[in-house]
Design a protein around this motif. Sequence first.
Motif, PDB file in Angstrom:
ATOM      1  N   VAL A  31       0.863  -1.174   0.000  1.00 26.57           N
ATOM      2  CA  VAL A  31       0.000   0.000   0.000  1.00 26.57           C
ATOM      3  C   VAL A  31       0.902   1.227   0.000  1.00 26.57           C
ATOM      4  CG1 VAL A  31      -1.739   1.300   1.287  1.00 26.57           C
ATOM      5  CG2 VAL A  31      -1.845  -1.203   1.225  1.00 26.57           C
ATOM      6  N   ASN A  32       0.669   2.125  -0.956  1.00 26.09           N
ATOM      7  CA  ASN A  32       1.456   3.347  -1.074  1.00 26.09           C
ATOM      8  C   ASN A  32       0.543   4.560  -0.977  1.00 26.09           C
ATOM      9  OD1 ASN A  32       3.795   1.795  -1.720  1.00 26.09           O
ATOM     10  ND2 ASN A  32       3.075   1.642  -3.830  1.00 26.09           N
ATOM     11  N   GLY A  33       1.092   5.672  -0.548  1.00 27.61           N
ATOM     12  CA  GLY A  33       0.342   6.920  -0.566  1.00 27.61           C
ATOM     13  C   GLY A  33       0.148   7.360  -2.000  1.00 27.61           C
ATOM     14  N   GLY A  34      -0.991   7.983  -2.280  1.00 30.79           N
ATOM     15  CA  GLY A  34      -1.239   8.477  -3.634  1.00 30.79           C
ATOM     16  C   GLY A  34      -2.497   7.877  -4.212  1.00 30.79           C
ATOM     17  N   GLY A  38      -6.238   8.599  -2.089  1.00 31.75           N
ATOM     18  CA  GLY A  38      -5.342   8.760  -0.960  1.00 31.75           C
ATOM     19  C   GLY A  38      -4.326   7.647  -0.790  1.00 31.75           C
ATOM     20  N   PHE A  39      -4.735   6.405  -1.029  1.00 29.39           N
ATOM     21  CA  PHE A  39      -3.828   5.257  -0.970  1.00 29.39           C
ATOM     22  C   PHE A  39      -4.040   4.426  -2.228  1.00 29.39           C
ATOM     23  CE2 PHE A  39      -4.612   6.266   3.492  1.00 29.39           C
ATOM     24  CZ  PHE A  39      -3.331   6.254   4.022  1.00 29.39           C
ATOM     25  N   GLN A  40      -3.017   3.681  -2.602  1.00 28.54           N
ATOM     26  CA  GLN A  40      -3.180   2.798  -3.750  1.00 28.54           C
ATOM     27  C   GLN A  40      -2.438   1.497  -3.504  1.00 28.54           C
ATOM     28  OE1 GLN A  40      -1.758   4.897  -7.161  1.00 28.54           O
ATOM     29  NE2 GLN A  40       0.354   4.935  -6.482  1.00 28.54           N
ATOM     30  N   SER A  69       2.317  -2.189   5.249  1.00 32.52           N
ATOM     31  CA  SER A  69       1.078  -2.333   4.483  1.00 32.52           C
ATOM     32  C   SER A  69       0.034  -3.197   5.182  1.00 32.52           C
ATOM     33  CB  SER A  69       1.380  -2.913   3.100  1.00 32.52           C
ATOM     34  OG  SER A  69       2.213  -2.041   2.372  1.00 32.52           O
ATOM     35  N   TYR A  72      -3.029  -1.626   6.730  1.00 36.94           N
ATOM     36  CA  TYR A  72      -4.017  -1.037   5.828  1.00 36.94           C
ATOM     37  C   TYR A  72      -4.910  -2.077   5.149  1.00 36.94           C
ATOM     38  CZ  TYR A  72      -1.125   3.108   6.353  1.00 36.94           C
ATOM     39  OH  TYR A  72      -0.420   4.160   6.870  1.00 36.94           O
ATOM     40  N   SER A 105      -7.208   2.210  -5.942  1.00 39.40           N
ATOM     41  CA  SER A 105      -7.068   3.346  -5.052  1.00 39.40           C
ATOM     42  C   SER A 105      -8.201   3.316  -4.022  1.00 39.40           C
ATOM     43  CB  SER A 105      -7.137   4.649  -5.882  1.00 39.40           C
ATOM     44  OG  SER A 105      -6.987   5.759  -5.051  1.00 39.40           O
ATOM     45  N   ALA A 107      -9.581   5.023   0.170  1.00 35.86           N
ATOM     46  CA  ALA A 107      -9.434   5.963   1.274  1.00 35.86           C
ATOM     47  C   ALA A 107      -9.782   5.253   2.570  1.00 35.86           C
ATOM     48  CB  ALA A 107     -10.374   7.164   1.071  1.00 35.86           C
TER      49      ALA A 107
END
Length: 108
Positions: A31-34, A38-40, A69, A72, A105, A107
């Motif tokens: 899980v990465n920010g962006g 908000g997350f992807q 990760s 999340y 993606s 949130a």
Amino acid sequence: MSDITLTERAARRINEIMASEPDGSMLRISVNGGGCSGFQYAFDVDRTRQNDDLVVEKDGATVLVDEISIQYIEGSVIDFVDDLMGQSFKIENPHATASCGCGTSFAL
């Protein structure tokens, strides 16, 4: 330990993908920010299992999730869908409050 579930369809598709990769290859989900929300999610082929990785195995398929990760996506179901919109891994995440049409993606 986290309870991440891999469906039979996802395991079958992971095995198909890994058949053309070097021996010892596994699917890494992180899980990465962006992204739009908000997350992807990121899906990569990895041959290195880290000591703090969560390892999810089903029917010969192996998925790795890094320690950061896990928080999340814990409790998620990883599936593979093949529909009119195309083929993709789909993560049913109980923590996601919203998701984007792209499917990668979300949130919190």
